[in-house]
Design an enzyme around this catalytic site. Structure first.
Site, PDB file in Angstrom:
ATOM      1  N   HIS A 120      -6.025  -6.807  -1.770  1.00 36.99           N
ATOM      2  CA  HIS A 120      -5.051  -5.765  -1.438  1.00 36.99           C
ATOM      3  C   HIS A 120      -3.984  -6.298  -0.486  1.00 36.99           C
ATOM      4  O   HIS A 120      -2.861  -5.800  -0.459  1.00 36.99           O
ATOM      5  CB  HIS A 120      -5.804  -4.592  -0.789  1.00 36.99           C
ATOM      6  CG  HIS A 120      -4.968  -3.392  -0.498  1.00 36.99           C
ATOM      7  ND1 HIS A 120      -4.490  -2.556  -1.485  1.00 36.99           N
ATOM      8  CD2 HIS A 120      -4.538  -2.859   0.679  1.00 36.99           C
ATOM      9  CE1 HIS A 120      -3.803  -1.567  -0.933  1.00 36.99           C
ATOM     10  NE2 HIS A 120      -3.814  -1.731   0.375  1.00 36.99           N
ATOM     11  N   SER A 147       0.823  -1.191   0.000  1.00 31.49           N
ATOM     12  CA  SER A 147       0.000   0.000   0.000  1.00 31.49           C
ATOM     13  C   SER A 147       0.868   1.257   0.000  1.00 31.49           C
ATOM     14  O   SER A 147       1.731   1.423  -0.855  1.00 31.49           O
ATOM     15  CB  SER A 147      -0.960  -0.063   1.187  1.00 31.49           C
ATOM     16  OG  SER A 147      -2.093   0.716   0.966  1.00 31.49           O
ATOM     17  N   ASP A 197      -7.823  -6.636  -6.033  1.00 28.47           N
ATOM     18  CA  ASP A 197      -7.763  -5.307  -5.422  1.00 28.47           C
ATOM     19  C   ASP A 197      -8.248  -4.241  -6.399  1.00 28.47           C
ATOM     20  O   ASP A 197      -7.990  -4.319  -7.603  1.00 28.47           O
ATOM     21  CB  ASP A 197      -6.326  -5.000  -5.003  1.00 28.47           C
ATOM     22  CG  ASP A 197      -6.204  -3.696  -4.233  1.00 28.47           C
ATOM     23  OD1 ASP A 197      -7.201  -3.273  -3.618  1.00 28.47           O
ATOM     24  OD2 ASP A 197      -5.102  -3.118  -4.237  1.00 28.47           O
TER      25      ASP A 197
END
EC number: 3.4.16.6
Length: 686
Positions: A452, A184, A394
């Site tokens: 994710h 991220s 994601d």
């Protein structure tokens, strides 16, 4: 004679500790206070087959003048046969979100059950190298400071200071191979830290040692923010989440075109080395995802199934949470880390209440004077492999966005992947788990059936990413496709015929890398050979120590037996309570002692010195929104009281447009607001 057996056992224990091969040169006294020997459920739920890892944790001081301490939690495999001279630093994103998400939900040896106890994660990365989870920037998780930082250059400088403190504590590890991994917003942190390490290595001061950085792994990374946001509308359309007949299609298309103009402007000035406001501000483009989630909500469905999960499009959540209630086990992590006994077991100096994400850190960290990390990738790829892996499900950091910025990027003499259609299949445990593109030291890996947080969904598969970047794979033809084949831990065939034919560093790092990188390859080859020789020497020495220990044990047993047999019967008395207790105590000890178990006694030495401070009992953080959503938290609506709570990392674009600013109602609000600078004016604001 009654003290001989306990003394002998302590002597044997000392020899066993000194025989650990990769711990040579360590300073047990310095590291002792950071030892973690117990956690709730550790000895009840972790079986001998799982093996309890060797753990160290605590808050390391890095800047005394600002009272800045970084919290770390280190895990090493207690099985000596699998010990490697490899160190992996793991970072989560946010900005301002704790790396304990990675430790307890993803790549660490434990998960947390509903009783707030540790249970085993069989896909832990610590089996492939020592892994250290660090809460940073200061103020994140269990880390703390009197001041907060604002830009990515500071992130790199602070982390270098942390590494100095870490290697003072564990000097025996300074020559280890180093890898950085994370996900991220760590896609911004990691390239900056890696670049700072490489620059440091080129201008070492007297007495400093080179950090042997070998590669970086970035999962679903927020690397090129506006380019990533430009992929949202195509992603929704390609996955059947919206179509051109939707009543809001024209509105969405207009916003997409606005974002496209911003990206075009960024492309036109990409190489001028200047930080442009339109590149570091991504709120216009991020608003597309906010609108998409609103326009596609299914109001006819159950309330908790009305919105698409932005971290995994195959899942649903309530609106406007849209994935922020996920993963489900997240609700166990906070209560676990807020237990006072756990804080003491993790050797905290400051018994700070743990929150997953710190809103003050996020608000202060604007990164307005730092170019996005995508600009750093070409320089990194000149020296180390850069692996970008993505969970295929994601949305927020989706694969389409990653491929889009990579195809524009110029590195090592070419632009993008030359053979984009020449995909390499990734096979793990006889299953195709994804595909990859791998050229000139940059690899892109798309991993099927994952979100994710790839390690959360596929822990075993994610651990094999380490095998890919270190060359521990076989190149084969599987079902007519070129494939890189990896295996469950310990099951790879070790004969010459099955070994990867591209074992040299040039081919391991990059099967298609050009000969112009020969200097880098030569350096890596030399380092590998040196490490191998060192391992061999260490292994031989360890075997000698172990043989000596065995001989001493036999000698000790013989001496004890002989001494008792030689006593006159007239002086042998019935055991007293004390001698009986000693006998039971000694004979009750485990014979097959694991490294982590041997060190349990250290906790007793410190128990009387621990603070009596209690947990800071405050409410969970609440958010009331933000206009500037770049890299910030998305407010999550509470159905009962119309308030907003903290998001997990990178929910920045999902906010209520009527909300003006974030106001965090957490334990941090009871403290004095940290001094910070307005990135636009450089004036101090409160």
């Amino acid at each position: 004679m009654k003290f001989l057996l306990p003394t002998f056992i302590i002597f044997i224990y000392t020899l066993l500790v000194s025989a650990l091969p990769t711990k040579e040169g360590s300073d047990p006294k310095a590291a002792k206070k950071y030892l973690v020997s117990d956690l709730p459920g550790l000895h009840d739920n972790i079986t001998p087959d799982d093996s309890i890892p060797l753990m160290f944790a605590g808050q390391l001081e890095i800047y005394p003048e600002s009272n800045t301490h970084y919290f770390f939690w280190k895990f090493s495999d207690s099985n000596q046969e699998t010990i490697t001279n490899r160190t992996i630093f793991w970072l989560n994103g946010g900005p301002g979100c704790s790396s304990m998400d990675g430790a307890l939900l993803e790549t660490g040896p434990f998960r947390i059950n509903s009783q707030q106890q540790v249970i085993s994660n069989n896909g832990s990365w610590h089996k492939s190298g020592d892994i250290i989870y660090v809460d940073q920037p200061a103020g994140t998780g269990f880390s703390y400071s009197d001041t907060y930082i604002t830009d990515l250059d500071q992130v790199a400088n602070y982390f270098l200071k942390f590494m100095e403190a870490y290697y003072e504590l564990f000097p025996q590890e300074i020559n280890n191979e180093i890898y950085f991994a994370g996900e991220s917003y760590a896609g911004q942190y990691i390239p900056y830290i890696a670049n700072a390490i490489l620059q440091r290595n080129k201008k070492l001061h007297e007495g400093e040692q080179k950090y042997d950085l070998r590669g970086v792994l970035i999962g679903n990374g927020w690397v090129s923010p506006n380019e990533q946001s430009l992929s949202y509308l195509p992603f929704f359309k390609d996955h059947g989440l919206i179509d051109i007949h939707h009543p809001k299609w024209a509105t969405l298309l207009a916003k997409h075109e606005q974002c496209q103009k911003i990206v075009n402007k960024i492309d036109s000035t990409f190489d001028d080395g200047t930080v442009h406001y339109y590149e570091v501000s991504s709120s216009t483009c991020e608003a597309i995802l906010t609108d998409l989630l609103e326009y596609t909500q299914d109001t006819a469905n159950d309330k908790n199934q009305q919105c698409i999960n932005m971290y995994d499009y195959t899942l649903r959540d309530s609106y406007p949470s849209c994935g922020m209630n996920w993963p489900n086990e997240l609700v166990n992590v906070g209560p676990f880390l807020r237990q006072e006994k756990v804080m003491h077991q993790l050797n905290l100096i400051n018994l700070k209440k743990w929150n997953e994400c710190n809103g003050k850190v996020g608000r202060t960290f604007q990164a307005r004077h730092s170019i996005p990390s995508v600009h750093l990738l070409p320089e990194l790829a000149k020296e180390i492999p850069v692996m970008l892996f993505n969970g295929a499900n994601d949305i927020i950091c989706n694969s389409q966005g990653v491929l889009s910025y990579l195809q524009k990027l110029q590195w090592n003499g070419e632009t993008g992947f030359i053979n984009k259609d020449n995909q390499i299949s990734w096979v793990y445990d006889n299953k195709e788990v994804g595909y990859m593109l791998w050229e000139r030291n940059i690899s892109f890996i798309n991993i099927y059936n994952s979100s994710h947080m790839v390690p959360y969904d596929l822990p075993d598969v994610s651990r094999a990413l380490i095998d890919l970047i270190t060359g521990e794979y076989d190149e084969k033809d599987v079902d007519g496709k070129k494939s890189f084949v990896t295996y469950p831990l310990g099951s790879r065939k070790e004969n010459d015929e099955s070994k990867n034919p591209v074992e040299s560093p040039s081919q391991t790092i990059d099967p298609i890398i050009s000969s112009s990188s020969s200097s880098v390859e030569s350096s890596l080859s030399s380092s590998s050979a040196s490490a191998t020789d060192s391992d061999s020497t260490s292994s031989k020495f360890t075997r000698l120590i172990q043989l000596a220990v065995i001989l001493v044990i036999f000698w000790g047993v013989y001496v004890l037996y002989a001494s008792y047999k030689s006593r006159p019967s007239s002086i042998i008395k019935k055991p007293t309570n004390n001698t009986s207790n000693i006998t039971r105590s000694s004979t009750g000890k485990k014979k097959n002692v694991q490294w982590a178990d041997q060190l349990n006694q250290f906790e007793d030495d410190e128990r009387n010195q621990e603070s009596n401070q209690g947990i800071i009992a405050k409410a969970i953080g609440k958010i009331t929104g933000s206009k500037d959503t770049r890299g910030r938290y998305a407010p999550v609506h509470r159905e009962n009281d119309n308030e907003y709570i903290d998001d997990i990392e990178l929910g920045e674009g999902i906010s209520d447009p009527n909300v003006d600013e974030f106001i965090i109602g957490s334990d941090d609000d009871d403290e004095e607001e940290q001094p910070r600078s307005d990135p636009a004016t450089h004036k101090s604001v409160s």
